[in-house]
Design a protein around this motif. Structure first.
Motif, PDB file in Angstrom:
ATOM      1  N   PHE A 177       0.841  -1.199   0.000  1.00 39.55           N
ATOM      2  CA  PHE A 177       0.000   0.000   0.000  1.00 39.55           C
ATOM      3  C   PHE A 177       0.874   1.247   0.000  1.00 39.55           C
ATOM      4  N   ALA A 178       1.907   1.237   0.833  1.00 37.98           N
ATOM      5  CA  ALA A 178       2.807   2.396   0.906  1.00 37.98           C
ATOM      6  C   ALA A 178       3.526   2.633  -0.420  1.00 37.98           C
ATOM      7  N   THR A 179       3.989   1.573  -1.069  1.00 38.36           N
ATOM      8  CA  THR A 179       4.673   1.749  -2.347  1.00 38.36           C
ATOM      9  C   THR A 179       3.718   2.243  -3.430  1.00 38.36           C
ATOM     10  N   THR A 180       2.467   1.787  -3.378  1.00 35.54           N
ATOM     11  CA  THR A 180       1.469   2.279  -4.334  1.00 35.54           C
ATOM     12  C   THR A 180       1.248   3.769  -4.150  1.00 35.54           C
ATOM     13  N   VAL A 181       1.145   4.200  -2.900  1.00 36.64           N
ATOM     14  CA  VAL A 181       0.961   5.630  -2.616  1.00 36.64           C
ATOM     15  C   VAL A 181       2.168   6.424  -3.109  1.00 36.64           C
ATOM     16  N   VAL A 182       3.369   5.910  -2.891  1.00 33.83           N
ATOM     17  CA  VAL A 182       4.582   6.605  -3.335  1.00 33.83           C
ATOM     18  C   VAL A 182       4.588   6.756  -4.857  1.00 33.83           C
ATOM     19  N   VAL A 183       4.256   5.693  -5.570  1.00 32.28           N
ATOM     20  CA  VAL A 183       4.273   5.742  -7.036  1.00 32.28           C
ATOM     21  C   VAL A 183       3.203   6.707  -7.561  1.00 32.28           C
ATOM     22  N   VAL A 184       2.018   6.677  -6.975  1.00 27.64           N
ATOM     23  CA  VAL A 184       0.946   7.583  -7.417  1.00 27.64           C
ATOM     24  C   VAL A 184       1.324   9.039  -7.142  1.00 27.64           C
ATOM     25  N   VAL A 185       1.850   9.321  -5.966  1.00 28.75           N
ATOM     26  CA  VAL A 185       2.267  10.695  -5.636  1.00 28.75           C
ATOM     27  C   VAL A 185       3.386  11.148  -6.568  1.00 28.75           C
ATOM     28  N   LEU A 186       4.335  10.261  -6.844  1.00 29.88           N
ATOM     29  CA  LEU A 186       5.419  10.592  -7.768  1.00 29.88           C
ATOM     30  C   LEU A 186       4.878  10.911  -9.156  1.00 29.88           C
TER      31      LEU A 186
END
Length: 76
Positions: A27-36
């Motif tokens: 979940f955290a990596t998904t959030v990081v990729v979307v924010v990026l």
């Protein structure tokens, strides 16, 4: 606890379990990729390279972490 509060709490618990579940790092990596991707929306040429590379690196790191966990190797 009244009915509305119980319903809101149940709704929140469902989404927490659905999104976070057993692998919060995904979940955290998904959030990081979307924010990026959102931050790089005006720099498409850079985003075409950075977003996929970031996704690959984070997924490989998550896979290695899960493999280490399944073998019983302590995390650093």
């Amino acid at each position: 606890m009244n009915v509305v509060a119980r319903a809101v709490r149940s709704f929140g618990q469902f989404w927490w379990e659905f999104l976070i579940g057993d692998a919060p790092e995904l979940f955290a990596t998904t959030v990081v990729v979307v924010v990026l991707a959102i931050l790089l929306r005006h720099h498409r040429d850079v985003a075409y390279v950075v977003v996929p590379l970031t996704t690959i690196v984070l997924l490989v790191a998550s896979t290695l972490r899960a493999a280490r966990r399944s073998r019983g190797v302590p995390e650093r």
